[in-house]
Design a protein around this motif. Structure first.
Motif, short mmCIF file in Angstrom:
data_model
loop_
_atom_site.label_atom_id
_atom_site.label_comp_id
_atom_site.label_asym_id
_atom_site.label_seq_id
_atom_site.Cartn_x
_atom_site.Cartn_y
_atom_site.Cartn_z
N LEU A 232 43.88 30.37 -85.46
CA LEU A 232 44.32 30.57 -84.07
C LEU A 232 44.89 28.75 -83.92
CD1 LEU A 232 41.37 32.15 -82.01
CD2 LEU A 232 43.75 32.85 -82.57
N LYS A 233 45.77 28.96 -82.89
CA LYS A 233 46.35 27.71 -82.22
C LYS A 233 46.28 27.52 -80.78
CE LYS A 233 49.57 27.16 -86.17
NZ LYS A 233 50.95 26.97 -86.52
N ILE A 234 46.29 26.49 -80.37
CA ILE A 234 46.20 26.16 -78.82
C ILE A 234 46.89 27.44 -77.95
CG2 ILE A 234 46.78 24.61 -76.98
CD1 ILE A 234 44.47 23.72 -78.39
N MET B 129 45.65 35.74 -78.78
CA MET B 129 46.53 36.59 -79.65
C MET B 129 46.35 36.22 -81.10
SD MET B 129 50.72 36.67 -79.64
CE MET B 129 50.68 37.57 -78.28
N THR B 130 46.03 37.09 -81.97
CA THR B 130 45.91 36.65 -83.33
C THR B 130 47.11 36.34 -83.94
OG1 THR B 130 46.47 38.82 -84.26
CG2 THR B 130 44.43 38.25 -83.92
N SER B 131 47.08 35.10 -84.95
CA SER B 131 48.40 34.39 -85.32
C SER B 131 49.48 35.37 -86.04
CB SER B 131 48.03 33.79 -86.71
OG SER B 131 48.90 33.14 -87.44
N GLY C 286 35.53 40.02 -82.06
CA GLY C 286 35.67 40.71 -83.38
C GLY C 286 36.62 40.29 -84.39
N LEU C 287 37.26 39.36 -84.23
CA LEU C 287 38.19 38.45 -85.10
C LEU C 287 37.53 38.28 -86.68
CD1 LEU C 287 39.59 35.57 -83.14
CD2 LEU C 287 40.57 37.74 -83.70
N ASN D 6 48.38 42.58 -88.82
CA ASN D 6 47.88 43.43 -87.58
C ASN D 6 47.66 42.38 -86.37
OD1 ASN D 6 46.00 41.93 -89.00
ND2 ASN D 6 44.20 43.37 -88.78
N GLU D 7 48.92 41.83 -86.29
CA GLU D 7 48.85 41.06 -84.76
C GLU D 7 48.60 41.70 -83.61
OE1 GLU D 7 52.20 38.35 -82.35
OE2 GLU D 7 52.89 39.38 -84.13
N ARG D 8 47.78 41.11 -82.79
CA ARG D 8 47.04 42.04 -81.63
C ARG D 8 46.81 40.90 -80.61
NH1 ARG D 8 43.76 41.54 -85.70
NH2 ARG D 8 41.61 41.37 -85.30
N VAL D 9 46.46 41.41 -79.24
CA VAL D 9 46.21 40.64 -78.21
C VAL D 9 44.78 41.24 -77.76
CG1 VAL D 9 46.63 39.77 -75.82
CG2 VAL D 9 48.47 40.16 -77.34
N ILE D 10 43.81 40.36 -77.54
CA ILE D 10 42.34 40.74 -77.43
C ILE D 10 41.78 40.19 -76.05
CG2 ILE D 10 40.29 40.81 -78.44
CD1 ILE D 10 41.63 40.42 -81.27
#
Length: 296
Positions: free
Chosen positions: A154-156, A167-169, A145-146, A174-178
């Motif tokens: 996104l980075k490696i 993990m969002t940048s 849902g990004l 709203n940084e979060r782990v999905i």
């Protein structure tokens, strides 16, 4: 234009130095208000307009089917005009005082069905390097849902395929782990092993998704990819990254996820932004009710 509205427009143009677009909006809104007064034989002078006349105008706009955002803007223009008259001591009381703008109606977002999502995600040809990359991007977008901006940033190091997490940048508030599912994980592994390493020209390049020049994929490039596979899938619906995000949320709720969890996954600050997706699932709610309620 009335002499008072002309003076008001001159004021916002020369003293307030508002943009030309804003000036045109104020001018149009006030002219439409005055036309309404004239057409309905409301003969009050503008300095003597009652609050009732303004409320009646708002109700008239509602009956005409004007959007709540349009009505709010017209009220804001009228309020600005009467605030100007009040500050000039041309009126003793602002007739727009305590008048509230209508609440904006939240539209139920467009979504794809599960079958349509399956058809769409099966379009990339994973026997080609381009298809491998495209499949990984589309699967990840639907799996998380990004937003498209989050996907392309996104980075490696933002992706842990062993744990199945992304993990969002840190650029986003709203940084979060999905968590990501097995299909998205498999697609990403194939992309990293078979495609990305062939594209990298600069060993320092850390962005996850790259174009044929080895540079980060752009929004325009990604939109072309979405459009290509939408046409290839022959789905007679609008398909955008945002609609895939909407579908992600709606399908989670359909399958029993709670609103709070979906709110966290989407990064919504307010749960009211998430609640709108629940409106897409009335059929399921009816089925749940009939099965669960003892007197249904």
């Amino acid at each position: 234009m009335n002499i008072l509205t002309t003076e008001f427009i001159d004021y916002i143009k020369w003293d307030k130095e508002l943009s030309q677009n804003t000036i045109e909006c104020y001018t149009r809104d006030l002219n439409q208000f005055i036309n309404y007064l004239n057409e309905n034989d409301i003969t009050e002078d503008l300095t003597e307009i009652s609050q009732t006349s303004i409320i009646t105008y708002m109700l008239y706009l509602e009956r005409k089917g004007r959007a709540s955002s349009t009505i709010s803007r017209r009220l804001a223009s009228i309020r600005a005009f009467y605030q100007y008259l009040l500050n000039k001591n041309l009126i003793k009381k602002d007739p727009t005082l305590n008048l509230k703008s209508p609440k904006k109606n939240k539209r139920v977002p467009e979504t794809l069905t599960l079958k349509e999502v399956d058809i769409f995600l099966e379009q990339p040809n994973i026997s080609t390097t381009k298809g491998i990359r495209d499949k990984a991007m589309l699967e990840l977008l639907y799996a998380t849902g990004l937003k498209v901006s989050e996907l392309l940033k996104l980075k490696i190091e933002d992706v842990d395929l062993d744990l199945g997490l992304v993990m969002t940048s840190k650029e986003f508030t709203n940084e979060r782990v999905i968590p990501i599912g097995n299909i998205a994980v498999s697609s990403l592994k194939l992309y990293l092993n078979e495609f990305r390493r062939k594209l990298v020209k600069d060993k320092e390049q850390s962005f996850l998704f790259l174009n044929y020049n080895g540079n980060p994929l752009t929004r325009q490039g990604f939109w072309k990819i979405i459009k290509y596979y939408k046409n290839k899938a022959c789905i007679d619906k609008k398909i955008t990254p945002r609609i895939l995000r909407h579908s992600f949320a709606a399908h989670l709720l359909e399958n029993g996820a709670d609103l709070k969890s979906v709110q966290t996954l989407l990064g919504h600050a307010d749960i009211s932004s998430t609640q709108i997706y629940a409106n897409t699932d009335n059929k399921r709610l009816n089925e749940v009710y009939k099965k669960a309620h003892p007197r249904a």
